[in-house]
Each structure stands twice: as structure tokens, then as C-alpha cells.
Design a protein around this motif. Structure first.
Motif, PDB file in Angstrom:
ATOM      1  N   ALA A 165       0.713  -1.276  -0.065  1.00 15.25           N
ATOM      2  CA  ALA A 165      -0.249   0.262  -0.083  1.00 15.25           C
ATOM      3  C   ALA A 165       0.834   1.378  -0.030  1.00 15.25           C
ATOM      4  N   GLU A 166       2.013   1.098   1.003  1.00  8.56           N
ATOM      5  CA  GLU A 166       2.834   2.393   0.724  1.00  8.56           C
ATOM      6  C   GLU A 166       3.728   2.544  -0.437  1.00  8.56           C
ATOM      7  N   ALA A 167       3.620   1.604  -1.455  1.00 10.62           N
ATOM      8  CA  ALA A 167       4.261   1.639  -2.567  1.00 10.62           C
ATOM      9  C   ALA A 167       3.348   1.908  -3.859  1.00 10.62           C
ATOM     10  N   GLY A 168       1.967   2.101  -3.318  1.00 17.76           N
ATOM     11  CA  GLY A 168       0.855   2.267  -4.256  1.00 17.76           C
ATOM     12  C   GLY A 168       0.301   0.980  -5.096  1.00 17.76           C
ATOM     13  N   LEU A 169       0.171   0.017  -4.167  1.00 14.55           N
ATOM     14  CA  LEU A 169      -0.258  -1.107  -4.713  1.00 14.55           C
ATOM     15  C   LEU A 169      -1.508  -1.452  -3.702  1.00 14.55           C
ATOM     16  N   ARG A 170      -2.647  -2.210  -4.204  1.00 11.32           N
ATOM     17  CA  ARG A 170      -3.755  -2.429  -3.735  1.00 11.32           C
ATOM     18  C   ARG A 170      -3.876  -4.240  -3.661  1.00 11.32           C
ATOM     19  N   ALA A 171      -4.040  -4.893  -2.450  1.00 10.99           N
ATOM     20  CA  ALA A 171      -4.405  -6.031  -2.373  1.00 10.99           C
ATOM     21  C   ALA A 171      -5.830  -6.554  -2.919  1.00 10.99           C
ATOM     22  N   VAL A 172      -5.605  -7.540  -3.800  1.00  2.04           N
ATOM     23  CA  VAL A 172      -6.716  -8.051  -4.606  1.00  2.04           C
ATOM     24  C   VAL A 172      -7.163  -9.298  -4.118  1.00  2.04           C
ATOM     25  N   HIS A 173      -6.349 -10.067  -3.588  1.00  2.00           N
ATOM     26  CA  HIS A 173      -6.391 -11.438  -3.144  1.00  2.00           C
ATOM     27  C   HIS A 173      -5.560 -11.857  -2.124  1.00  2.00           C
ATOM     28  N   LEU A 174      -6.177 -12.680  -1.226  1.00  2.00           N
ATOM     29  CA  LEU A 174      -5.194 -13.281  -0.269  1.00  2.00           C
ATOM     30  C   LEU A 174      -5.825 -14.637  -0.005  1.00  2.00           C
ATOM     31  N   SER A 175      -5.023 -15.693   0.186  1.00  3.30           N
ATOM     32  CA  SER A 175      -5.188 -17.087   0.382  1.00  3.30           C
ATOM     33  C   SER A 175      -4.279 -17.928   0.991  1.00  3.30           C
ATOM     34  N   THR A 176      -4.553 -18.805   1.643  1.00  2.86           N
ATOM     35  CA  THR A 176      -3.434 -19.845   2.136  1.00  2.86           C
ATOM     36  C   THR A 176      -3.694 -21.204   1.828  1.00  2.86           C
ATOM     37  N   TRP A 177      -2.480 -21.925   1.764  1.00  2.43           N
ATOM     38  CA  TRP A 177      -2.656 -23.125   1.150  1.00  2.43           C
ATOM     39  C   TRP A 177      -1.388 -23.915   1.919  1.00  2.43           C
ATOM     40  N   ARG A 178      -1.649 -25.351   1.710  1.00  2.00           N
ATOM     41  CA  ARG A 178      -0.739 -26.297   2.459  1.00  2.00           C
ATOM     42  C   ARG A 178       0.582 -26.451   1.456  1.00  2.00           C
ATOM     43  N   ASP A 179       1.657 -27.085   1.925  1.00  2.00           N
ATOM     44  CA  ASP A 179       2.790 -27.136   1.147  1.00  2.00           C
ATOM     45  C   ASP A 179       2.607 -28.092   0.351  1.00  2.00           C
ATOM     46  N   LEU A 180       2.724 -27.824  -1.141  1.00  2.00           N
ATOM     47  CA  LEU A 180       2.557 -29.165  -2.082  1.00  2.00           C
ATOM     48  C   LEU A 180       3.624 -30.107  -2.026  1.00  2.00           C
ATOM     49  N   LEU A 181       4.709 -29.929  -1.550  1.00  2.00           N
ATOM     50  CA  LEU A 181       5.906 -31.137  -1.161  1.00  2.00           C
ATOM     51  C   LEU A 181       5.675 -31.792  -0.039  1.00  2.00           C
ATOM     52  N   GLY A 182       4.866 -31.086   0.869  1.00  3.83           N
ATOM     53  CA  GLY A 182       4.561 -32.020   2.203  1.00  3.83           C
ATOM     54  C   GLY A 182       5.605 -31.745   3.207  1.00  3.83           C
ATOM     55  N   ARG A 183       6.173 -30.628   3.338  1.00  2.75           N
ATOM     56  CA  ARG A 183       7.242 -30.446   3.996  1.00  2.75           C
ATOM     57  C   ARG A 183       6.611 -29.989   5.676  1.00  2.75           C
ATOM     58  N   PRO A 184       6.829 -30.826   6.678  1.00  4.54           N
ATOM     59  CA  PRO A 184       6.116 -30.472   8.073  1.00  4.54           C
ATOM     60  C   PRO A 184       6.357 -29.441   8.246  1.00  4.54           C
ATOM     61  N   GLY A 185       4.926 -28.736   8.806  1.00  7.54           N
ATOM     62  CA  GLY A 185       4.843 -27.153   9.363  1.00  7.54           C
ATOM     63  C   GLY A 185       5.245 -26.144   8.291  1.00  7.54           C
ATOM     64  N   ARG A 187       3.441 -24.013   5.289  1.00  4.66           N
ATOM     65  CA  ARG A 187       2.304 -23.740   4.689  1.00  4.66           C
ATOM     66  C   ARG A 187       2.612 -22.269   3.758  1.00  4.66           C
ATOM     67  N   TRP A 188       1.746 -21.844   3.245  1.00  2.37           N
ATOM     68  CA  TRP A 188       2.032 -20.790   2.219  1.00  2.37           C
ATOM     69  C   TRP A 188       0.909 -19.687   2.202  1.00  2.37           C
ATOM     70  N   THR A 189       1.094 -18.334   1.662  1.00  3.55           N
ATOM     71  CA  THR A 189      -0.068 -17.432   1.701  1.00  3.55           C
ATOM     72  C   THR A 189       0.504 -16.976   0.183  1.00  3.55           C
ATOM     73  N   THR A 190      -0.743 -16.653  -0.484  1.00  2.00           N
ATOM     74  CA  THR A 190      -0.697 -16.104  -1.895  1.00  2.00           C
ATOM     75  C   THR A 190      -1.389 -14.616  -1.876  1.00  2.00           C
ATOM     76  N   LEU A 191      -0.551 -13.744  -2.383  1.00  2.00           N
ATOM     77  CA  LEU A 191      -1.246 -12.372  -2.359  1.00  2.00           C
ATOM     78  C   LEU A 191      -1.019 -12.045  -3.707  1.00  2.00           C
ATOM     79  N   ALA A 192      -2.290 -11.073  -4.165  1.00  2.00           N
ATOM     80  CA  ALA A 192      -2.201 -10.576  -5.546  1.00  2.00           C
ATOM     81  C   ALA A 192      -2.168  -8.872  -5.254  1.00  2.00           C
TER      82      ALA A 192
END
Length: 200
Positions: A165-185, A187-192
Motif C-alpha cells: 500500500a505504501e508503494a502504491g499497490l492494492r491487495a486484490v487477493h489473499l489465500s493460504t494453502w498447504r505445502d505441495l511438497l509435504g514439508r512438515p510445518g 504453509r503458504w500465503t498467496t497475495l495479488a
């Protein structure tokens, strides 16, 4: 261009290339595929690794510039995706000094966690400047334990949204998901993000 964030990647490049390519770009970007521009345009893949996502976007007709500072991973990318039409650059955040122009899509998959507290705001400003007026930036955040020998930080989504936001960008998406390679502990967040037109 060796930086702190590339620690460990060169020595493990052969193993990592197999691991990265075991996933498809559609799997990794599944929750934001609808935000990828359908019309062919200019794409910047920052921290492109072996070029898995860069090659997938090139197949969609985009002109893709892949930035990867680890020479061993760049070599795998050129070999694995020869003929894909990808332009490879040896460069790194926060400055991306070799990157020119603006892009319709800026992609950072498993990259942001390598930037420290001082580097992140600077990198965000640079990325905002590389985004076309109607462009989209997709960024993933890694959460969980740091592998041995890596320069890595668990960055919160709200911090990243605020810096954008400080750089002039607006968040339009936020989601979380499990690690696709199955590494313990892990997880991921995707932002757009898209340009907001405002810089605070």
C-alpha cells in the motif's frame, strides 16, 4: 550474482531442479490463475528457479523475462526449457538493476522470504515501479521452519499488504494453502496486487 538469499541453492541445484519440476505451474498458482492476464503481454518472473512458471507463461503466449541469481538453477532452466523463448537475467532483489521497462504480470514464487526487514520495503517500491498501470503482481509467502543453511524469514501477510500500500499497490487477493511438497510445518500465503494509483 550471489546474494545472502541464494545461500544453499547452488550446491543443491540438481536436487532442487527435480523437486521444483515435480510440480506444475497450475498447481502452484491454482488459486490465482484467474488473475493471470489472458492477453499475451510482458511477464517478469523474479526468482524464477528452473523456469517452471516462466515456461508455462511463455506457452500462454507471454514474453517472459526470468530473473534468477543462482547460476546453477539458471543452467537447469535453460536446459529444461530450451526453446521456450524465455529471456534469462542474472539479477536479484531489492534492486533488480538489470530489469528494464514495465510488465503486465510480475511473479514472485517462494522469493519474498529471502529478503530481510530492511530490504522488503525497498524491494516493494522497485516492484511497484515495474508494474504496468493495468498490471498484476502475484507473490507467495512461506511460513514455517527455515531449512538449515538458508537465509530465510517468515513474513506476515499483513506486513506485506501494508508495504505494498505504501508503494502504491492494492491487495486484490489473499489465500493460504498447504505445502505441495509435504514439508512438515510449512504453509503458504498467496497475495495479488494491482496498482492503486496512490502512494502514501
Amino acid at each position: 550474482m550471489r546474494t545472502k538469499g541464494t545461500q544453499g541453492y547452488g550446491a543443491e541445484a540438481d536436487v532442487l531442479a527435480v523437486r521444483y519440476e515435480s510440480l506444475t505451474s497450475d498447481e502452484v498458482l491454482g488459486d490465482v490463475l484467474h488473475l493471470i492476464p489472458g492477453k499475451p503481454g510482458r511477464v517478469l518472473d523474479v526468482g524464477a528457479g528452473t523456469g517452471r512458471d516462466a515456461a508455462a507463461l511463455a506457452r500462454r503466449g507471454h514474453a517472459v523475462t526470468a530473473v534468477e541469481p543462482t547460476p546453477e538453477l539458471r543452467a537447469h532452466g535453460r536446459r529444461l526449457h530450451e526453446g521456450a523463448g524465455i529471456t534469462w537475467l542474472d539479477d536479484t532483489l531489492p534492486d533488480l538493476s538489470a530489469v528494464k521497462g514495465t510488465f503486465d504480470l510480475v511473479l514472485l514464487v517462494a522469493v519474498w522470504m529471502h529478503l530481510d526487514e530492511a530490504e522488503r520495503p525497498r524491494a516493494m517500491r522497485r516492484l511497484a515501479g515495474l508494474l504496468a498501470p493495468e498490471g498484476v503482481m502475484l507473490l507467495t509467502l512461506r511460513h514455517g521452519p527455515t531449512p538449515p543453511g538458508r537465509h530465510m524469514f517468515d513474513v506476515a501477510a499483513d506486513e506485506t499488504v501494508a508495504q505494498a500500500a505504501e508503494a502504491g499497490l492494492r491487495a486484490v487477493h489473499l489465500s493460504t494453502w498447504r505445502d505441495l511438497l509435504g514439508r512438515p510445518g510449512v504453509r503458504w500465503t498467496t497475495l495479488a496486487f494491482t496498482p492503486s494509483g496512490d502512494v502514501s
